[in-house]
Design a protein around this motif. Structure first.
Motif, PDB file in Angstrom:
ATOM      1  N   TYR A 519       0.823  -1.212   0.000  1.00  5.88           N
ATOM      2  CA  TYR A 519       0.000   0.000   0.000  1.00  5.88           C
ATOM      3  C   TYR A 519       0.857   1.263   0.000  1.00  5.88           C
ATOM      4  O   TYR A 519       0.343   2.377  -0.075  1.00  5.88           O
ATOM      5  CB  TYR A 519      -0.967   0.002   1.197  1.00  5.88           C
ATOM      6  N   ILE A 520       2.183   1.094   0.050  1.00  2.32           N
ATOM      7  CA  ILE A 520       3.093   2.240   0.008  1.00  2.32           C
ATOM      8  C   ILE A 520       4.419   1.789  -0.605  1.00  2.32           C
ATOM      9  O   ILE A 520       4.874   0.668  -0.366  1.00  2.32           O
ATOM     10  CB  ILE A 520       3.332   2.843   1.414  1.00  2.32           C
ATOM     11  N   ALA A 521       4.999   2.652  -1.419  1.00  5.77           N
ATOM     12  CA  ALA A 521       6.336   2.387  -1.957  1.00  5.77           C
ATOM     13  C   ALA A 521       7.044   3.716  -2.147  1.00  5.77           C
ATOM     14  O   ALA A 521       6.407   4.737  -2.441  1.00  5.77           O
ATOM     15  CB  ALA A 521       6.252   1.640  -3.284  1.00  5.77           C
ATOM     16  N   VAL A 522       8.347   3.704  -1.965  1.00  2.63           N
ATOM     17  CA  VAL A 522       9.164   4.906  -2.168  1.00  2.63           C
ATOM     18  C   VAL A 522      10.381   4.520  -3.007  1.00  2.63           C
ATOM     19  O   VAL A 522      10.798   3.364  -3.024  1.00  2.63           O
ATOM     20  CB  VAL A 522       9.625   5.527  -0.826  1.00  2.63           C
ATOM     21  N   ASP A 523      10.940   5.487  -3.681  1.00  5.02           N
ATOM     22  CA  ASP A 523      12.157   5.223  -4.458  1.00  5.02           C
ATOM     23  C   ASP A 523      13.406   5.323  -3.592  1.00  5.02           C
ATOM     24  O   ASP A 523      14.497   4.982  -4.049  1.00  5.02           O
ATOM     25  CB  ASP A 523      12.262   6.212  -5.618  1.00  5.02           C
ATOM     26  N   GLY A 524      13.244   5.807  -2.376  1.00  2.59           N
ATOM     27  CA  GLY A 524      14.388   5.914  -1.475  1.00  2.59           C
ATOM     28  C   GLY A 524      14.282   7.140  -0.593  1.00  2.59           C
ATOM     29  O   GLY A 524      13.240   7.808  -0.545  1.00  2.59           O
ATOM     30  N   PHE A 525      15.348   7.442   0.123  1.00  3.62           N
ATOM     31  CA  PHE A 525      15.386   8.584   1.034  1.00  3.62           C
ATOM     32  C   PHE A 525      16.721   9.324   0.900  1.00  3.62           C
ATOM     33  O   PHE A 525      17.766   8.708   0.644  1.00  3.62           O
ATOM     34  CB  PHE A 525      15.253   8.124   2.493  1.00  3.62           C
TER      35      PHE A 525
END
Length: 735
Positions: A519-525
């Motif tokens: 339900y959530i994804a990010v390419d990074g921080f």
């Protein structure tokens, strides 16, 4: 149009001058007045008006000479009378210019009035108002013009003008050091307390929450208590400001006062909520927090039995998130959701009662003239340096602009330097910088003809709840910011195969929409430069370092005790603890638990918050193992931990809040560290502490997952969300 005051015996010269003046031909008007002075040198109004004509041409020195000439050879009493007449002439023209929004000329005229009569308070107040309109006000004028001293010394004051200027100052430059003294000076002249309170309350809410200055907001709103010392609404705000400023003892004290003054059931509910909020950030009070929570739950049940439908709007706002702390205290979703759903339903009934016309208008919307692009609106007060802001940006960045038109609705837009907020402003197709008024934002959403409205805040913000209850969009969805709100006007709640158990639909009013993977994804921080070193913390290089970085709300004593048990089993280990909370209370809490479990207090390290999120992430690298919280897991903190390739121990529960870390670990390809019982939590904590090779294996798997795992694929996640939006819209159209 108001005319310049002329002598009552109009001569033809005066009439000509008036005609020229009305047309803006000030030089010709001046010529007429010069001739009038020659003909009637004893008529002082000719001098006053000639000076005004010269002033309007920018001939300020000549204007002053003309007025002085008119005053020449007069007795003291005459000069006093002539001064009054001159001020009247200038005042009339200044007011006319203000009506025409010609603020520069009005300001110049009033500056001359000030030179003639430097202690005319009304004129000085108008000067401040004009400076604000011209955007030249600095706040220094309150002292340099002597305004505060005059307010304090004068007996008779135009209170309506005074309060109007107070409101303007609070809107324009509320944080200037003299503002508090100015507001305090106004108090002595207030005859109707509500007029003062209605100005200060919204201003202090903005100062505390938009400008992030809760201490100053508390000082200002305390002035209202001098007028109405037992006003519960003011006391509620004051308690909230103190808690936001981390002055927990003062916030708790005011919350207790609120409860003692509460006569109605709903006021008692709010007071208990505030008290609970104070206790929750101070884990040493956890036992009291549990008792207060039970009392508040009993009060809510009584309120639900009454089922009032005539609550005032501000009461409904407070009620929306009154059950906020339930998932922090217990992992019983059936019980928690039942109560939350009932509260949300009651709130919506009341919204539909007091905003009946708007609700009916929104229900009668048509789809005529729609474009092929779906209009997607994102609603949040967190589109800034906030967890929601950090996580949702990848969805916004990867959205297909050819298929979707993106609208960003900022609740309580913050007029501060916030690079992430600025990023969102640039990346939405359309933006609305909203305030704190639900109906204004809902109306904008309706006027924009949004097809699908995504709420990122849920019950973390009452304003968002009221907007959703008004149903300004035909399809409404909750995503990311919290668990589902239970508001009947919300159609869907975004989840995935892991974050909710299969049986969850039984106790959700919203349709659970499960995305295929996460339900959530990010390419990074972004990761900064670390500021923590083991030697600076007096930790040996070969020690095992555990870490927990969560706010006080999440530090349930049962889980904290399990963390101490893990520490006890690994002799050469240390525990780093940081997060927003009552610092002293957190230290007492953990030191007492350590003593009870036979762990030396010298193995605990209490860390201050880092200067930025990027530095926080860099500092995570000091840890060998991160210990998650339960029954409310980490979310952003878990993602950051996994991105930094650090092993995590999490305890999985039944509710959404207790399964965040579980879904994130599964979607990063990691099962090591997932515990289904308290015993497994301790076992994993001990095993990871002892087995360096296992820790390295997990770190390698996490590093490799950056290229392959769904958790780190923001573009793929965005396509899945977009597909969900299209399917939701198709279902709506098929009705």
């Amino acid at each position: 149009m108001t005319s310049v005051k002329l002598h009552t015996n109009f001569t033809s010269l005066e009439q000509q001058a008036q005609q020229y003046f009305v047309k803006g031909n000030y030089s010709q008007a001046a010529s007429c007045y010069e001739q009038a002075i020659e003909a009637e040198p004893e008529v002082k109004f000719h001098y006053w008006n000639l000076g005004l004509m010269l002033l309007l041409q920018g001939q300020e020195a000549e204007a002053q000479v003309t007025w002085m000439l008119g005053m020449a050879e007069g007795e003291a009493q005459q000069i006093e009378q002539w001064t009054v007449e001159l001020i009247e002439v200038l005042q009339t023209e200044a007011q006319r210019r203000e009506t025409l929004a010609d603020y520069t000329v009005a300001w110049a005229i009033r500056q001359h009035m000030r030179e003639i009569s430097p202690t005319d308070l009304n004129n000085l107040l108008h000067l401040i108002d004009l400076a604000i309109k011209l955007e030249t006000f600095t706040g220094e004028e309150l002292t340099s013009l002597g305004v505060i001293e005059l307010i304090q010394s004068e007996q008779i004051i135009d209170i309506q003008l005074l309060l109007q200027i107070l409101e303007s100052i609070l809107n324009y430059a509320p944080l200037h050091p003299s503002v508090l003294e100015f507001a305090e000076a106004c108090l002595a002249h207030v005859r109707e307390p509500k007029s003062f309170i209605n100005i200060l309350v919204p201003a202090t809410v903005k100062i505390a929450h938009s400008m992030l200055q809760p201490k100053f907001a508390a000082l200002l709103i305390e002035l209202c208590l001098r007028l109405e010392p037992e006003n519960i609404e003011i006391l509620r705000h004051l308690a909230a400001f103190y808690l936001k400023a981390n002055d927990y003892s003062k916030g708790i004290e005011i919350a207790k006062l609120c409860y003692s003054l509460s006569n109605t059931l709903i006021d008692k509910v709010f007071a208990k909520h505030l008290l609970l909020r104070g206790f929750m950030d101070a884990p040493a009070y956890w036992e009291e927090a549990g008792e207060v929570f039970q009392q508040q739950e009993n009060l809510l049940m009584l309120l639900l039995e009454e089922k009032p439908t005539d609550l005032q709007a501000y009461n409904v706002l407070y009620l929306f998130n009154s059950n906020y702390f339930a998932p922090y205290l217990r992992d019983e979703p059936q019980k928690n959701k039942y109560l939350q759903n009932q509260v949300a339903q009651l709130c919506q009934l009341n919204v539909q009662h007091y905003a009946k016309e708007k609700v009916q208008k929104y229900q009668q919307r048509t789809l005529e003239g729609r474009t092929n692009k779906l209009k997607i609106g994102y609603l949040s007060h967190c589109l800034s340096k906030h967890s929601v802001g950090w996580l949702s940006r990848w969805l916004i960045q990867h959205h297909n602009r050819e298929q979707f038109e993106l609208y960003g609705y900022f609740i309580n837009y913050k007029p501060i330097n916030d690079p992430l907020q600025a990023w969102y402003v640039q990346h939405f197709t359309h933006i609305y910088k909203g305030g704190i008024y639900s109906e204004d934002i809902a109306e904008k959403i309706y006027q924009d003809e949004i097809d699908i409205l995504i709420d990122l805040d849920s019950i973390t913000l009452d304003v968002a709840c009221e907007i959703m209850a008004l149903k300004p969009a035909p399809v409404q969805v909750t995503w990311l910011g919290w668990d589902a709100s239970g508001i009947p006007a919300v159609d869907y709640f975004i989840a995935d195969p892991y974050v909710l158990p299969d049986s969850a639909q039984e106790y959700y009013t919203e349709k659970i929409w499960r995305l295929p993977q996460t339900y959530i994804a990010v390419d990074g921080f972004e990761v900064g430069v670390p500021t923590l070193r083991r030697d600076s913390l007096d930790i040996p290089g070969d020690a095992v370092v555990y870490l927990s970085a969560q706010r006080g709300f999440k530090r349930h004593p049962d889980t904290a005790r399990l963390q101490m048990k893990i520490l006890k089993e690994i002799p050469n280990s240390y525990f780093l603890i940081k997060g927003i909370a009552d610092t002293e209370a957190v230290q007492r809490f953990f030191m007492q638990l350590a003593e009870e479990e036979g762990v030396g207090g010298d193995r605990l390290r209490f860390l201050p918050l880092d200067q930025s999120e990027a530095v926080h992430r860099a500092n995570l690298a000091i840890a060998d193992v991160v210990l998650d919280t339960y029954p409310y897991n980490g979310a952003t903190t878990t993602l950051e931990t996994l991105w930094m390739c650090i092993p995590l121990v999490t305890r999985v529960g039944e509710q959404f809040a207790a399964r965040n870390s579980y879904t994130m670990m599964m979607n990063a390809g990691i099962s090591e560290g997932i515990a289904w019982t308290d015993e497994e939590y301790v076992e994993w904590g001990v095993r990871l502490g002892k087995d360096e090779a296992l820790r390295q294996k997990i770190a390698c798997k996490l590093k490799a997952s950056r290229q392959t795992a769904p958790l780190w694929n923001g573009k793929q996640f965005t396509r899945e969300m977009e597909k969900a939006y299209e399917q939701m819209w198709q279902r709506y159209m098929e009705g």
